[in-house]
Design an enzyme around this catalytic site. Structure first.
Site, mmCIF file in Angstrom:
data_model
loop_
_atom_site.group_PDB
_atom_site.id
_atom_site.type_symbol
_atom_site.label_atom_id
_atom_site.label_comp_id
_atom_site.label_asym_id
_atom_site.label_seq_id
_atom_site.Cartn_x
_atom_site.Cartn_y
_atom_site.Cartn_z
ATOM 1 N N GLY A 107 0.809 -1.136 0.051
ATOM 2 C CA GLY A 107 0.057 0.029 -0.074
ATOM 3 C C GLY A 107 0.936 1.023 -0.156
ATOM 4 O O GLY A 107 0.115 2.159 -0.202
ATOM 5 N N ARG A 108 2.206 1.344 0.010
ATOM 6 C CA ARG A 108 3.065 2.547 0.109
ATOM 7 C C ARG A 108 3.573 2.648 -1.212
ATOM 8 O O ARG A 108 4.544 3.276 -1.453
ATOM 9 C CB ARG A 108 4.146 2.404 1.290
ATOM 10 C CG ARG A 108 3.415 2.328 2.682
ATOM 11 C CD ARG A 108 2.665 3.570 2.832
ATOM 12 N NE ARG A 108 3.305 4.899 3.042
ATOM 13 C CZ ARG A 108 2.927 5.985 2.681
ATOM 14 N NH1 ARG A 108 1.554 6.201 2.257
ATOM 15 N NH2 ARG A 108 3.587 7.120 2.843
ATOM 16 N N GLY A 109 3.333 1.507 -2.278
ATOM 17 C CA GLY A 109 3.764 1.848 -3.684
ATOM 18 C C GLY A 109 3.215 3.071 -4.276
ATOM 19 O O GLY A 109 1.992 3.648 -3.805
ATOM 20 N N TYR A 153 10.670 -9.865 -14.510
ATOM 21 C CA TYR A 153 9.578 -9.283 -13.899
ATOM 22 C C TYR A 153 8.344 -9.905 -14.776
ATOM 23 O O TYR A 153 7.312 -10.043 -13.939
ATOM 24 C CB TYR A 153 9.579 -7.704 -14.245
ATOM 25 C CG TYR A 153 8.332 -6.980 -13.963
ATOM 26 C CD1 TYR A 153 8.202 -6.538 -12.647
ATOM 27 C CD2 TYR A 153 7.650 -6.526 -15.112
ATOM 28 C CE1 TYR A 153 6.837 -5.935 -12.409
ATOM 29 C CE2 TYR A 153 6.561 -5.700 -14.722
ATOM 30 C CZ TYR A 153 6.166 -5.226 -13.480
ATOM 31 O OH TYR A 153 5.021 -4.719 -13.119
ATOM 32 N N LYS A 162 5.073 -12.016 -13.136
ATOM 33 C CA LYS A 162 3.721 -11.256 -13.366
ATOM 34 C C LYS A 162 2.720 -12.364 -13.873
ATOM 35 O O LYS A 162 1.615 -12.471 -13.568
ATOM 36 C CB LYS A 162 3.926 -9.962 -13.890
ATOM 37 C CG LYS A 162 4.234 -8.916 -13.240
ATOM 38 C CD LYS A 162 3.143 -8.727 -11.994
ATOM 39 C CE LYS A 162 3.612 -7.250 -11.244
ATOM 40 N NZ LYS A 162 2.597 -7.193 -10.134
#
Length: 534
Positions: free
Chosen positions: A17-19, A131, A135
């Site tokens: 949530g801090r991204g 990456y 994903k």
């Protein structure tokens, strides 16, 4: 803080949530008053920026509408604790619905461009980077979990997110511009891209949650699916970058370099990083996967998200660009802070006229020095004169110049001739004293070194002395001609390059130094290690 919820409260959890995108999602959820929000992230405590402290998030945390919980998603007990009582989790596992933030890169093979790609595209046999591959693995797990014990899932694939709070795209773009690297266009510059303003990404998550919570045909059609999310306004990749750069006061990129020219260089850079990365080398910006991303087209069709989630951008592309530029006013060209004090290259050169000359600080002074050196070369060095002959010629030219300069009148045709005062050649007592001290200090240092060598205890010092003397012997073998032809041009270039690329070069040198020290220790252990047990 231990997460708790009453029957009347509806909680959601935003993991990570801090991204970048997650911060905007949290603020949107607070503004919409759909849920009480629990932010889950790795940090032991939340640290709000000054703007957040006085904004929506700070007020919500003080009122209890937002909680923060420290959680490592690899630890099951922490996950259970963080998700307790939550109806929805954005990004990772959840009791009722799960919305996973993926990436369009899951369908990109790194070779072929994508124009108006739809969700029917299959995963490539080989992804462009790790990456994208991870994903895609995450998407597969999320899709398989749909319908298990009433859980509804979907995957959001926002394309190339940008906006206020971005800590990657704009800062790296500005860093490249300030380093003079943003002049280049990789490829033909016509590749199209879909960018997505960060508030639209947050809005897409809200649309997905509403669709999954609607029940009936709406939720059944929305669940178990992946959705491309864009601003629905494709733009040339390099035009987008140019608008950001121009808005911040930097020049547009204009020099085109074919991708096939950059790829071999990128592979070499990647190989060097694999060798020196463990020893402190920074992650390079130029990699094969990055070259492919910058030169291929990548646009996506959002029809599915529009039909099944009710998604439509809430902020147009140009408005998003304007807001982004406004939010990075501290990175404009005019705000670039000057280097405090002397550069490392200048300190190495002593910080005087020699430094100013070799670092091209004073263009007139540097060009004058170059002309003098060229003149010396052609008149004394290129002729093959011995040192005594060259010195005699230099003194002869100097004597003639000084004599003629002395007999010239003070003014010629109205121009004043500056006379050289005799004091220019006078050595003051202070200067003589400092010079004497330097000679004495050098002599004492040499004597101290000889005493240390006589004791025969310091192997490290002995090897250093041998190395320095070997270098001096090689340097003594270099002719004066070679020094002028090779050494001086290198000096005028190397110090300037070092000043411009100080951090990058220091990083590489640190990697080499660490590597050398490691090998040195291994050799020392093999040669002298057994003596400890004798």
């Amino acid at each position: 803080m231990t997460p708790e919820s009453s029957d009347a409260e509806r909680w959601c959890v935003v993991t990570g949530g801090r991204g970048f995108a997650a911060r905007h999602l949290v603020e949107m959820l607070v503004r919409y008053e759909m849920f009480l929000v629990r932010i889950a992230d790795l940090a032991p405590a939340i640290q709000l920026d000054p703007q957040e402290q006085s904004g929506v998030l700070g007020e919500a945390m003080r009122s209890g509408r937002v909680q923060y919980v420290s959680a490592d998603l690899r630890d099951k007990s922490q996950v259970v604790k963080a998700f307790k009582g939550a109806e929805v989790v954005f990004h990772m596992a959840a009791p009722d619905s799960l919305i996973y933030t993926s990436s369009p890169s899951v369908v990109f093979d790194g070779v072929h461009g994508i124009l108006n790609g739809s969700e029917s595209m299959a995963y490539p046999s080989k992804h462009n980077d790790s990456y994208s591959a991870t994903k895609a693995e995450g998407e597969a797990l999320i899709m398989d979990a749909n319908g298990c014990n009433g859980l509804l899932t979907c995957c959001i694939r926002p394309s190339s997110i940008f906006g206020p709070g971005d800590r990657l795209l704009v800062p790296s773009l500005v860093a490249a511009a300030r380093a003079g690297k943003s002049k280049f266009i990789i490829g033909d510059g016509n590749n199209l891209y879909d960018f997505t303003y960060v508030e639209n990404v947050a809005h897409a998550h809200v649309c997905a949650e509403r669709a999954l919570a609607s029940g009936g045909d709406v939720s059944s059609k929305a669940s178990g699916q992946a959705y491309f999310i864009t601003n629905m306004e494709p733009i040339k990749f390099w035009e987008f970058m140019s608008q950001l750069l121009e808005g911040l006061g930097y020049e547009r990129p204009s020099i085109k370099i074919p991708a096939f020219v950059m790829m071999p260089i990128a592979y070499v850079v990647e190989l060097i990083y694999k060798l020196l990365g463990p020893y402190g080398m920074k992650v390079p910006q130029l990699t094969p996967s990055r070259v492919r991303l910058l030169s291929c087209s990548r646009t996506f069709d959002c029809t599915k998200a529009k039909d099944r989630l009710g998604y439509a951008p809430v902020v147009p592309l140009q408005e998003g660009i304007r807001r982004t530029i406004d939010s990075f006013s501290h990175l404009t060209a005019g705000s670039q802070s000057k280097r405090e004090g002397l550069s490392k290259a200048s300190r190495i050169l002593g910080g005087g006229k020699v430094a100013d000359t070799l670092l091209w600080k004073d263009l007139k002074q540097t060009l004058t020095a170059v002309l003098i050196l060229v003149s010396i070369y052609y008149n004394f060095v290129a002729t093959g004169s011995t040192i005594i002959t060259a010195l005699s010629k230099a003194l002869l030219v100097s004597s003639v110049f000084l004599f003629l300069h002395g007999i010239l009148p003070e003014k010629i045709f109205g121009y004043t001739i500056e006379k050289i005062p005799a004091s220019k050649f006078h050595v003051s007592k202070d200067t003589s004293h400092h010079l004497s001290l330097s000679v004495v200090t050098s002599w004492n240092t040499t004597v101290k070194a000889l005493k240390s060598l006589c004791q025969g205890n310091d192997w490290s010092f002995f090897l250093k002395v041998v190395f320095v003397l070997l270098i001096m012997s090689f340097a003594g073998a270099v002719s004066l001609h070679s020094i002028f032809v090779i050494g001086l041009p290198i000096a005028f270039i190397v110090f300037l390059v070092y000043e411009k690329k100080e951090q990058e070069i220091d990083s590489v040198m640190l990697g080499f130094k660490s590597f050398a020290c490691k090998r040195k220790n291994e050799v020392s252990e093999k040669l002298f290690g057994s003596k400890k047990y004798d």
